[in-house]
Design a protein around this motif. Structure first.
Motif, PDB file in Angstrom:
ATOM      1  N   GLY A 280      69.567  -2.341  54.997  1.00  0.00           N
ATOM      2  CA  GLY A 280      69.653  -2.432  56.442  1.00  0.00           C
ATOM      3  C   GLY A 280      69.988  -3.817  56.959  1.00  0.00           C
ATOM      4  N   GLU A 281      70.242  -4.770  56.075  1.00  0.00           N
ATOM      5  CA  GLU A 281      70.631  -6.113  56.502  1.00  0.00           C
ATOM      6  C   GLU A 281      72.076  -6.098  56.992  1.00  0.00           C
ATOM      7  OE1 GLU A 281      70.107  -8.078  52.841  1.00  0.00           O
ATOM      8  OE2 GLU A 281      67.922  -8.292  53.028  1.00  0.00           O
ATOM      9  N   ARG A 282      72.371  -6.928  57.975  1.00  0.00           N
ATOM     10  CA  ARG A 282      73.720  -6.997  58.535  1.00  0.00           C
ATOM     11  C   ARG A 282      74.390  -8.298  58.117  1.00  0.00           C
ATOM     12  NH1 ARG A 282      75.089  -3.130  62.108  1.00  0.00           N
ATOM     13  NH2 ARG A 282      73.418  -1.837  62.974  1.00  0.00           N
ATOM     14  N   TRP A 283      75.527  -8.146  57.484  1.00  0.00           N
ATOM     15  CA  TRP A 283      76.322  -9.301  57.109  1.00  0.00           C
ATOM     16  C   TRP A 283      77.503  -9.400  58.065  1.00  0.00           C
ATOM     17  CZ3 TRP A 283      76.796  -7.954  51.187  1.00  0.00           C
ATOM     18  CH2 TRP A 283      75.564  -8.201  50.564  1.00  0.00           C
ATOM     19  N   GLU A 284      77.693 -10.555  58.654  1.00  0.00           N
ATOM     20  CA  GLU A 284      78.848 -10.805  59.522  1.00  0.00           C
ATOM     21  C   GLU A 284      79.896 -11.587  58.738  1.00  0.00           C
ATOM     22  OE1 GLU A 284      77.589 -12.675  63.101  1.00  0.00           O
ATOM     23  OE2 GLU A 284      76.410 -10.943  63.785  1.00  0.00           O
ATOM     24  N   TYR A 285      81.150 -11.180  58.899  1.00  0.00           N
ATOM     25  CA  TYR A 285      82.211 -11.867  58.171  1.00  0.00           C
ATOM     26  C   TYR A 285      83.509 -11.812  58.974  1.00  0.00           C
ATOM     27  CZ  TYR A 285      83.682  -7.142  56.747  1.00  0.00           C
ATOM     28  OH  TYR A 285      84.095  -5.834  56.744  1.00  0.00           O
ATOM     29  N   LEU A 286      84.452 -12.670  58.605  1.00  0.00           N
ATOM     30  CA  LEU A 286      85.722 -12.800  59.309  1.00  0.00           C
ATOM     31  C   LEU A 286      86.850 -12.299  58.409  1.00  0.00           C
ATOM     32  CD1 LEU A 286      85.183 -16.348  60.880  1.00  0.00           C
ATOM     33  CD2 LEU A 286      84.860 -14.126  61.975  1.00  0.00           C
ATOM     34  N   ALA A 287      87.349 -11.118  58.717  1.00  0.00           N
ATOM     35  CA  ALA A 287      88.454 -10.533  57.948  1.00  0.00           C
ATOM     36  C   ALA A 287      89.781 -11.149  58.413  1.00  0.00           C
ATOM     37  CB  ALA A 287      88.474  -9.019  58.166  1.00  0.00           C
ATOM     38  N   PRO A 288      90.795 -11.243  57.550  1.00  0.00           N
ATOM     39  CA  PRO A 288      90.834 -10.716  56.186  1.00  0.00           C
ATOM     40  C   PRO A 288      90.501 -11.733  55.099  1.00  0.00           C
ATOM     41  CG  PRO A 288      93.037 -11.298  56.847  1.00  0.00           C
ATOM     42  CD  PRO A 288      92.146 -11.645  58.011  1.00  0.00           C
TER      43      PRO A 288
END
Length: 303
Positions: A280-288
């Motif tokens: 249930g942890e949320r990882w934020e990332y910048l694609a691509p």
């Protein structure tokens, strides 16, 4: 046209050339935006395609690293000691050995025994055990000797380049065929790498130098796939932290966040994304240039 220009006054000739230049410039002003925009879009699409290919290569290579290390968490042989286990923990609760490491706050750590970096077949297990030193062992090192009836530890008491001698710490495997395999306990986790990027690391649990395995890994989550009734089939996947008996762990569910460096699409505007892990942890990332992936690593005692 050139013949006509020969008979024109100089002023009219200059004016004609100027008019032609103005017409060419006007046409270029109209056509260039129409040509540049598709070319720019094509270039962006090309760099995006290259980035997706780099993502696929990265995931394949990192998956091979996971498999190479974690498939050996299960010892070889048809007998498995029920006391053997592996442990999964969070970056918020680390063992003393990792307390001084620059671990990522989004990283799980995995503690387990690497069985069988070197494995040797034994035709007959006797005490003391003397065999060829194919695993380049030294005096004092511990190995595992297993048969289908049991398993024991063995300690190297004599070693040369050609042969090695062991004292068996138990007699349940005597007079049987079996397997001798090296054993070494490690922690695996994500921490700051040598080039400033986050990376996958391996640290011996007792002593020794840490080893950077793969650069660009930013977050890591590991969960075991369990065979509760030991019928050979996976019954559940457990997202809790803690120790798990190797008699029940059939595979590991691995989720990870990574960053490409260099990135073919680095000049493009990044797209903010979110990924929710099994816990249930949320990882934020910048694609691509950043991405997430998951994989099942099968524990294979015969790998």
């Amino acid at each position: 046209m050139n013949e006509q220009r020969k008979h024109l006054p100089q002023s009219r000739l200059a004016g004609s050339i100027l008019l032609e230049l103005m017409l060419v410039c006007a046409l270029l002003a109209i056509l260039l935006p129409l040509l540049v925009s598709p070319f720019w879009q094509l270039q962006k699409r090309h760099s995006l395609i290259l980035t997706y290919l780099d993502q696929a290569k990265y995931q394949t290579a990192l998956g091979a690293q996971f498999t190479a290390h974690w498939a050996r968490l299960l010892p070889a042989g048809c007998y498995l000691d029920s006391t053997l286990s592996l442990t999964i923990g969070s970056a918020q609760n680390v063992p003393v050995r990792l307390s001084r490491r620059s671990m990522s706050s989004q990283s799980d750590w995995l503690e387990g025994m690497d069985y069988g970096a070197c494995r040797v077949s034994l035709d007959l297990i006797q005490a003391p055990l003397i065999t060829s030193n194919d695993c380049d062992l030294n005096v004092g090192e511990l190995v595992r000797v297993a048969s289908c009836e049991g398993s024991v530890q063995a300690q190297v008491t004599q070693a040369t380049d050609l042969t090695v001698r062991f004292d068996l710490l138990g007699n349940s495997v005597l007079e049987q065929t079996g397997i001798l395999e090296t054993r070494m306990p490690f922690y695996w986790y994500v921490g700051e790498g040598k080039n400033g990027q986050q990376a996958l690391w391996r640290t011996p649990t007792v002593s020794g130098n840490s080893l950077e395995l793969w650069s660009g890994l930013m977050a890591l989550s590991v969960s075991p796939l369990l065979d509760e009734d030991q019928d050979g089939l996976v019954d559940t996947i457990d997202s809790r932290y803690g120790s798990y008996s190797l008699s029940k762990v059939r595979a590991l569910w691995v989720e990870y966040l990574y960053e490409l460096e260099p990135c073919q699409a680095a000049t493009q505007i990044p797209l903010a994304q979110q990924y929710q892990t099994l816990r249930g942890e949320r990882w934020e990332y910048l694609a691509p240039c950043q991405g997430v992936a998951n994989q099942i690593i099968v524990l294979n005692g015969f790998g």
